[in-house]
Design a protein around this motif. Sequence first.
Motif, PDB file in Angstrom:
ATOM      1  N   PHE A   1       0.817  -1.223   0.000  1.00 20.35           N
ATOM      2  CA  PHE A   1       0.000   0.000   0.000  1.00 20.35           C
ATOM      3  C   PHE A   1       0.843   1.262   0.000  1.00 20.35           C
ATOM      4  CE2 PHE A   1      -3.223   3.042   1.313  1.00 20.35           C
ATOM      5  CZ  PHE A   1      -4.288   2.620   0.543  1.00 20.35           C
ATOM      6  N   THR A   2       1.991   1.240   0.645  1.00 22.67           N
ATOM      7  CA  THR A   2       2.806   2.453   0.756  1.00 22.67           C
ATOM      8  C   THR A   2       3.856   2.581  -0.342  1.00 22.67           C
ATOM      9  OG1 THR A   2       4.313   1.404   2.342  1.00 22.67           O
ATOM     10  CG2 THR A   2       2.423   2.632   3.248  1.00 22.67           C
ATOM     11  N   ASP A   3       3.892   1.643  -1.275  1.00 27.97           N
ATOM     12  CA  ASP A   3       4.763   1.760  -2.444  1.00 27.97           C
ATOM     13  C   ASP A   3       4.041   2.636  -3.462  1.00 27.97           C
ATOM     14  OD1 ASP A   3       6.415   1.550  -4.643  1.00 27.97           O
ATOM     15  OD2 ASP A   3       5.930  -0.562  -5.022  1.00 27.97           O
ATOM     16  N   LEU A   4       4.165   3.939  -3.285  1.00 33.78           N
ATOM     17  CA  LEU A   4       3.395   4.878  -4.102  1.00 33.78           C
ATOM     18  C   LEU A   4       3.721   4.761  -5.582  1.00 33.78           C
ATOM     19  CD1 LEU A   4       3.617   7.974  -1.733  1.00 33.78           C
ATOM     20  CD2 LEU A   4       1.765   6.284  -1.922  1.00 33.78           C
ATOM     21  N   GLY A   5       4.971   4.527  -5.919  1.00 29.65           N
ATOM     22  CA  GLY A   5       5.362   4.396  -7.317  1.00 29.65           C
ATOM     23  C   GLY A   5       4.735   3.192  -8.005  1.00 29.65           C
ATOM     24  N   GLY A   6       4.356   2.174  -7.237  1.00 28.47           N
ATOM     25  CA  GLY A   6       3.769   0.971  -7.805  1.00 28.47           C
ATOM     26  C   GLY A   6       2.257   0.970  -7.884  1.00 28.47           C
TER      27      GLY A   6
ATOM     28  N   LEU B   1       6.045  13.957  -4.838  1.00 26.29           N
ATOM     29  CA  LEU B   1       6.471  15.342  -4.664  1.00 26.29           C
ATOM     30  C   LEU B   1       7.535  15.480  -3.573  1.00 26.29           C
ATOM     31  CD1 LEU B   1       2.975  17.041  -4.986  1.00 26.29           C
ATOM     32  CD2 LEU B   1       4.704  16.677  -6.753  1.00 26.29           C
ATOM     33  N   THR B   2       7.788  14.407  -2.839  1.00 28.50           N
ATOM     34  CA  THR B   2       8.836  14.389  -1.826  1.00 28.50           C
ATOM     35  C   THR B   2       9.710  13.161  -2.062  1.00 28.50           C
ATOM     36  OG1 THR B   2       7.358  13.227  -0.293  1.00 28.50           O
ATOM     37  CG2 THR B   2       7.499  15.623  -0.060  1.00 28.50           C
ATOM     38  N   ARG B   3      10.887  13.178  -1.476  1.00 26.96           N
ATOM     39  CA  ARG B   3      11.817  12.047  -1.598  1.00 26.96           C
ATOM     40  C   ARG B   3      11.881  11.317  -0.269  1.00 26.96           C
ATOM     41  NH1 ARG B   3      15.016  12.629  -6.255  1.00 26.96           N
ATOM     42  NH2 ARG B   3      15.022  14.732  -7.073  1.00 26.96           N
ATOM     43  N   GLY B   4      12.417  10.110  -0.340  1.00 22.12           N
ATOM     44  CA  GLY B   4      12.629   9.348   0.886  1.00 22.12           C
ATOM     45  C   GLY B   4      11.549   8.320   1.110  1.00 22.12           C
ATOM     46  N   PRO B   5      11.672   7.604   2.229  1.00 18.62           N
ATOM     47  CA  PRO B   5      10.694   6.552   2.524  1.00 18.62           C
ATOM     48  C   PRO B   5       9.334   7.141   2.889  1.00 18.62           C
ATOM     49  CG  PRO B   5      12.206   6.820   4.361  1.00 18.62           C
ATOM     50  CD  PRO B   5      12.705   7.707   3.255  1.00 18.62           C
TER      51      PRO B   5
ATOM     52  N   GLY C   1       6.334   8.163   4.918  1.00 20.48           N
ATOM     53  CA  GLY C   1       6.200   8.527   6.325  1.00 20.48           C
ATOM     54  C   GLY C   1       5.574   9.899   6.457  1.00 20.48           C
ATOM     55  N   THR C   2       5.519  10.403   7.678  1.00 17.08           N
ATOM     56  CA  THR C   2       4.961  11.725   7.923  1.00 17.08           C
ATOM     57  C   THR C   2       5.678  12.739   7.032  1.00 17.08           C
ATOM     58  OG1 THR C   2       4.479  11.114  10.206  1.00 17.08           O
ATOM     59  CG2 THR C   2       4.522  13.468   9.700  1.00 17.08           C
ATOM     60  N   GLY C   3       4.887  13.539   6.319  1.00 17.40           N
ATOM     61  CA  GLY C   3       5.445  14.538   5.409  1.00 17.40           C
ATOM     62  C   GLY C   3       5.485  14.111   3.955  1.00 17.40           C
ATOM     63  N   THR C   4       5.301  12.829   3.661  1.00 14.47           N
ATOM     64  CA  THR C   4       5.284  12.365   2.273  1.00 14.47           C
ATOM     65  C   THR C   4       4.120  13.033   1.535  1.00 14.47           C
ATOM     66  OG1 THR C   4       6.259  10.227   2.836  1.00 14.47           O
ATOM     67  CG2 THR C   4       5.026  10.345   0.769  1.00 14.47           C
ATOM     68  N   VAL C   5       4.395  13.521   0.324  1.00 15.41           N
ATOM     69  CA  VAL C   5       3.369  14.189  -0.495  1.00 15.41           C
ATOM     70  C   VAL C   5       3.419  13.604  -1.899  1.00 15.41           C
ATOM     71  CG1 VAL C   5       2.515  16.400  -1.388  1.00 15.41           C
ATOM     72  CG2 VAL C   5       3.673  16.321   0.833  1.00 15.41           C
ATOM     73  N   TRP C   6       2.233  13.359  -2.459  1.00 19.56           N
ATOM     74  CA  TRP C   6       2.144  12.881  -3.842  1.00 19.56           C
ATOM     75  C   TRP C   6       0.849  13.347  -4.477  1.00 19.56           C
ATOM     76  CZ3 TRP C   6       0.649   9.845   0.215  1.00 19.56           C
ATOM     77  CH2 TRP C   6      -0.518   9.089   0.088  1.00 19.56           C
TER      78      TRP C   6
ATOM     79  N   GLU D   1      -4.000  15.835  -4.544  1.00 21.66           N
ATOM     80  CA  GLU D   1      -2.729  15.836  -3.835  1.00 21.66           C
ATOM     81  C   GLU D   1      -2.963  15.301  -2.429  1.00 21.66           C
ATOM     82  OE1 GLU D   1       0.068  19.116  -4.449  1.00 21.66           O
ATOM     83  OE2 GLU D   1       0.165  19.258  -2.245  1.00 21.66           O
ATOM     84  N   PHE D   2      -2.077  14.425  -1.983  1.00 21.90           N
ATOM     85  CA  PHE D   2      -2.173  13.816  -0.660  1.00 21.90           C
ATOM     86  C   PHE D   2      -0.921  14.122   0.147  1.00 21.90           C
ATOM     87  CE2 PHE D   2      -4.730  11.215  -3.484  1.00 21.90           C
ATOM     88  CZ  PHE D   2      -5.914  11.110  -2.779  1.00 21.90           C
ATOM     89  N   ARG D   3      -1.104  14.341   1.451  1.00 26.47           N
ATOM     90  CA  ARG D   3       0.004  14.589   2.369  1.00 26.47           C
ATOM     91  C   ARG D   3      -0.181  13.695   3.595  1.00 26.47           C
ATOM     92  NH1 ARG D   3       3.639  18.550   3.143  1.00 26.47           N
ATOM     93  NH2 ARG D   3       2.659  19.779   1.500  1.00 26.47           N
ATOM     94  N   VAL D   4       0.859  12.934   3.923  1.00 25.59           N
ATOM     95  CA  VAL D   4       0.811  12.079   5.104  1.00 25.59           C
ATOM     96  C   VAL D   4       0.982  12.968   6.333  1.00 25.59           C
ATOM     97  CG1 VAL D   4       1.843  10.131   6.330  1.00 25.59           C
ATOM     98  CG2 VAL D   4       1.725  10.108   3.826  1.00 25.59           C
ATOM     99  N   ARG D   5      -0.026  12.983   7.195  1.00 25.73           N
ATOM    100  CA  ARG D   5      -0.021  13.806   8.409  1.00 25.73           C
ATOM    101  C   ARG D   5       0.541  13.057   9.608  1.00 25.73           C
ATOM    102  NH1 ARG D   5      -0.247  18.908   6.900  1.00 25.73           N
ATOM    103  NH2 ARG D   5      -2.036  19.346   5.605  1.00 25.73           N
ATOM    104  N   GLU D   6       0.279  11.761   9.667  1.00 25.46           N
ATOM    105  CA  GLU D   6       0.770  10.916  10.757  1.00 25.46           C
ATOM    106  C   GLU D   6       1.133   9.565  10.165  1.00 25.46           C
ATOM    107  OE1 GLU D   6      -2.123  10.473  13.941  1.00 25.46           O
ATOM    108  OE2 GLU D   6      -2.968  12.428  13.426  1.00 25.46           O
ATOM    109  N   CYS D   7       2.145   8.927  10.734  1.00 19.92           N
ATOM    110  CA  CYS D   7       2.529   7.609  10.243  1.00 19.92           C
ATOM    111  C   CYS D   7       3.193   6.818  11.363  1.00 19.92           C
ATOM    112  CB  CYS D   7       3.483   7.741   9.057  1.00 19.92           C
ATOM    113  SG  CYS D   7       3.945   6.154   8.323  1.00 19.92           S
ATOM    114  N   VAL D   8       2.626   5.648  11.654  1.00 14.45           N
ATOM    115  CA  VAL D   8       3.205   4.696  12.592  1.00 14.45           C
ATOM    116  C   VAL D   8       3.277   3.367  11.848  1.00 14.45           C
ATOM    117  CG1 VAL D   8       2.982   3.558  14.835  1.00 14.45           C
ATOM    118  CG2 VAL D   8       2.140   5.906  14.548  1.00 14.45           C
TER     119      VAL D   8
END
Length: 159
Positions: free
Chosen positions: A21-26, A40-44, A46-51, A66-73
């Motif tokens: 589910f979190t493999d956004l590119g796939g 729109l962001t780099r890295g794994p 997590g919180t702050g990821t934008v696409w 556009e989606f932005r991860v606000r919290e991630c555990v």
Amino acid sequence: MSTVAVSRLVDAPVDAVWRTFTDLGGRCEWMSTVNRVELLTRGPFGTGTVWRESRTMVDGDEVTEEFRVRECVAPERFVVASPGIGADYRMTYTFTPVDHGRHVGGTMVTVVQDGTPTARGGRFLALVFGGLAALTVEGALRRDLDDLAVAATAGSAAA
């Protein structure tokens, strides 16, 4: 505010479901309605990821959000927010291991979407089309979770 909640049992372990589910590119490969994903962001993940995600709607129109991860555990839950047209919404995804019954080793995935009108027109549309919009959202969320179940199960079997 309107709330829609959907759950789906996936016969794959939490780690496999989370990874899928979190493999956004796939996403274009396994989500039947997703046409494009622009990170729109780099890295794994997590919180702050934008696409940005473009998908085909039930009526055949394409919409880009556009989606932005606000919290991630990881790998338990994450919350994404998206500004809509006349409404903002948040989706909370939870991934719970199944530890009893015949689906031991599987994952219960639940998504709760909360929408809040942000413009006068959005409030009006929510009143007029609230029930219909909720059914449309519920159907889209169910389709996404069904697609996830197929992809995560196939990925889990291949691992």
